[in-house]
Design a protein around this motif. Structure first.
Motif, PDB file in Angstrom:
ATOM      1  N   ILE A  16       0.815  -1.218   0.000  1.00  0.00           N
ATOM      2  CA  ILE A  16       0.000   0.000   0.000  1.00  0.00           C
ATOM      3  C   ILE A  16       0.850   1.270   0.000  1.00  0.00           C
ATOM      4  N   GLN A  17       1.863   1.366   0.864  1.00  0.00           N
ATOM      5  CA  GLN A  17       2.628   2.600   1.044  1.00  0.00           C
ATOM      6  C   GLN A  17       3.510   2.959  -0.152  1.00  0.00           C
ATOM      7  N   SER A  18       3.848   1.999  -0.987  1.00  0.00           N
ATOM      8  CA  SER A  18       4.496   2.296  -2.266  1.00  0.00           C
ATOM      9  C   SER A  18       3.929   1.313  -3.272  1.00  0.00           C
ATOM     10  N   GLN A  19       3.620   1.815  -4.464  1.00  0.00           N
ATOM     11  CA  GLN A  19       2.900   0.966  -5.400  1.00  0.00           C
ATOM     12  C   GLN A  19       3.581   0.889  -6.766  1.00  0.00           C
ATOM     13  N   SER A  20       4.862   0.589  -6.749  1.00  0.00           N
ATOM     14  CA  SER A  20       5.603   0.398  -7.990  1.00  0.00           C
ATOM     15  C   SER A  20       4.983  -0.753  -8.781  1.00  0.00           C
ATOM     16  N   ALA A  21       4.934  -0.608 -10.095  1.00  0.00           N
ATOM     17  CA  ALA A  21       4.400  -1.665 -10.954  1.00  0.00           C
ATOM     18  C   ALA A  21       5.232  -2.940 -10.860  1.00  0.00           C
ATOM     19  N   ILE A  22       6.444  -2.840 -10.366  1.00  0.00           N
ATOM     20  CA  ILE A  22       7.323  -3.996 -10.229  1.00  0.00           C
ATOM     21  C   ILE A  22       6.781  -4.984  -9.194  1.00  0.00           C
ATOM     22  N   TYR A  23       6.130  -4.491  -8.137  1.00  0.00           N
ATOM     23  CA  TYR A  23       5.717  -5.398  -7.068  1.00  0.00           C
ATOM     24  C   TYR A  23       4.312  -5.189  -6.526  1.00  0.00           C
ATOM     25  N   ALA A  24       3.646  -4.111  -6.819  1.00  0.00           N
ATOM     26  CA  ALA A  24       2.326  -3.861  -6.218  1.00  0.00           C
ATOM     27  C   ALA A  24       1.265  -4.781  -6.808  1.00  0.00           C
ATOM     28  N   GLU A  25       0.322  -5.146  -5.972  1.00  0.00           N
ATOM     29  CA  GLU A  25      -0.838  -5.929  -6.387  1.00  0.00           C
ATOM     30  C   GLU A  25      -2.010  -4.982  -6.627  1.00  0.00           C
ATOM     31  N   SER A  26      -2.953  -5.372  -7.445  1.00  0.00           N
ATOM     32  CA  SER A  26      -4.054  -4.488  -7.830  1.00  0.00           C
ATOM     33  C   SER A  26      -4.902  -4.035  -6.635  1.00  0.00           C
ATOM     34  N   TRP A  27      -5.065  -4.867  -5.617  1.00  0.00           N
ATOM     35  CA  TRP A  27      -5.899  -4.499  -4.472  1.00  0.00           C
ATOM     36  C   TRP A  27      -5.350  -3.297  -3.703  1.00  0.00           C
ATOM     37  N   GLU A  28      -4.031  -3.038  -3.815  1.00  0.00           N
ATOM     38  CA  GLU A  28      -3.419  -1.961  -3.050  1.00  0.00           C
ATOM     39  C   GLU A  28      -3.917  -0.584  -3.465  1.00  0.00           C
ATOM     40  N   ALA A  29      -4.296  -0.424  -4.724  1.00  0.00           N
ATOM     41  CA  ALA A  29      -4.700   0.885  -5.240  1.00  0.00           C
ATOM     42  C   ALA A  29      -5.880   1.483  -4.470  1.00  0.00           C
ATOM     43  N   GLY A  30      -6.810   0.648  -4.049  1.00  0.00           N
ATOM     44  CA  GLY A  30      -7.972   1.153  -3.322  1.00  0.00           C
ATOM     45  C   GLY A  30      -7.933   0.893  -1.833  1.00  0.00           C
ATOM     46  N   ALA A  31      -6.802   0.427  -1.315  1.00  0.00           N
ATOM     47  CA  ALA A  31      -6.727   0.055   0.096  1.00  0.00           C
ATOM     48  C   ALA A  31      -6.670   1.290   0.990  1.00  0.00           C
ATOM     49  N   PRO A  32      -7.512   1.340   2.016  1.00  0.00           N
ATOM     50  CA  PRO A  32      -7.498   2.482   2.946  1.00  0.00           C
ATOM     51  C   PRO A  32      -6.422   2.318   4.015  1.00  0.00           C
ATOM     52  N   ASP A  43       4.970   9.045   2.752  1.00  0.00           N
ATOM     53  CA  ASP A  43       6.121   9.531   3.490  1.00  0.00           C
ATOM     54  C   ASP A  43       6.479   8.503   4.568  1.00  0.00           C
ATOM     55  N   PRO A  44       7.742   8.066   4.638  1.00  0.00           N
ATOM     56  CA  PRO A  44       8.069   7.012   5.598  1.00  0.00           C
ATOM     57  C   PRO A  44       7.950   7.432   7.062  1.00  0.00           C
ATOM     58  N   VAL A  45       8.291   8.659   7.400  1.00  0.00           N
ATOM     59  CA  VAL A  45       8.203   9.073   8.804  1.00  0.00           C
ATOM     60  C   VAL A  45       6.740   9.107   9.247  1.00  0.00           C
ATOM     61  N   ALA A  46       5.890   9.702   8.443  1.00  0.00           N
ATOM     62  CA  ALA A  46       4.467   9.759   8.786  1.00  0.00           C
ATOM     63  C   ALA A  46       3.870   8.354   8.845  1.00  0.00           C
ATOM     64  N   THR A  47       4.221   7.516   7.888  1.00  0.00           N
ATOM     65  CA  THR A  47       3.684   6.154   7.831  1.00  0.00           C
ATOM     66  C   THR A  47       4.129   5.336   9.029  1.00  0.00           C
ATOM     67  N   LEU A  48       5.436   5.370   9.324  1.00  0.00           N
ATOM     68  CA  LEU A  48       5.946   4.585  10.451  1.00  0.00           C
ATOM     69  C   LEU A  48       5.440   5.120  11.786  1.00  0.00           C
ATOM     70  N   ALA A  49       5.248   6.425  11.905  1.00  0.00           N
ATOM     71  CA  ALA A  49       4.684   6.989  13.134  1.00  0.00           C
ATOM     72  C   ALA A  49       3.237   6.513  13.319  1.00  0.00           C
ATOM     73  N   PHE A  50       2.468   6.519  12.241  1.00  0.00           N
ATOM     74  CA  PHE A  50       1.096   6.018  12.280  1.00  0.00           C
ATOM     75  C   PHE A  50       1.089   4.556  12.740  1.00  0.00           C
ATOM     76  N   LEU A  51       1.992   3.761  12.176  1.00  0.00           N
ATOM     77  CA  LEU A  51       2.020   2.334  12.509  1.00  0.00           C
ATOM     78  C   LEU A  51       2.592   2.077  13.900  1.00  0.00           C
TER      79      LEU A  51
END
Length: 197
Positions: free
Chosen positions: A17-33, A74-82
């Protein structure tokens, strides 16, 4: 310093979800909250994963958008949230492109994250590979390897135990400037990763 669980093998994961490169992202990630990202983190925490990792890109140029996507939390915001929804799993930037900003700015963000998470940070750093990102932010793309080397040394000082860290290098210099809170860890581990030359 965070210690990975004892034993012959530990598992960590770069979060979906937090990064969605075409190299590895799955389609479900695009709409994941955000709730899905939090549930994945809680599950990894509960199941004994060693770390969760979040990538960094500030902005992706059109020429790379098809392959890389423009979804990069953003990794800082994401990791702080988690950090707020987990208890023991380590939190890693995978990787922070630290040449995009001054080491004191990076240290402030990540020291606060380590402090608030109770010492769960692994600061993963890299040189970066997207020229347009560097140019837009006024950072040195061609010298990014040397910048990374010096930044790592500056970060060791800036993330250490001293309220008034000191460092003098070719590009960066600071002393007499206090930063609180300090990291919860006496020494934040800094891991270097990446694939660019």
């Amino acid at each position: 310093m965070p210690i990975l669980p004892a034993g012959p093998l530990s598992y960590g994961m770069q979060l979906p979800i937090q990064s969605q490169s075409a190299i590895y992202a799955e389609s479900w990630e695009a709409g994941a909250p955000a709730a899905d990202l939090a549930e994945i983190a809680r599950t990894a925490d509960r199941c004994g994963f060693a770390y969760l990792a979040s990538c960094e890109h500030v902005a992706i140029p059109r020429r790379l958008a098809e392959a890389m996507s423009t979804v990069w939390y953003d990794p800082v915001a994401t990791l702080a949230f988690l950090a707020g929804v987990t208890e023991r799993v380590l939190l890693m930037s995978h990787v922070a492109v630290v040449g995009l900003r001054h080491p004191l700015s990076t240290a402030k963000q990540y020291a606060t994250l380590d402090h608030l998470s109770g010492g769960r940070l692994i600061l993963g750093v890299g040189a970066g590979h997207v020229r347009e990102e560097f140019e837009a932010l006024g950072a040195d793309f061609d010298g990014r390897g040397a910048v990374l080397d010096e930044t790592v040394e500056a970060l060791k000082a800036a993330l250490g135990p001293e309220e008034y860290p000191e460092f003098a290098g070719e590009r960066f210099s600071f002393s007499g400037l206090g930063q609180l809170p300090r990291p919860a860890q006496e020494r934040v581990p800094v891991w270097v990763g990446g694939s660019s030359p």
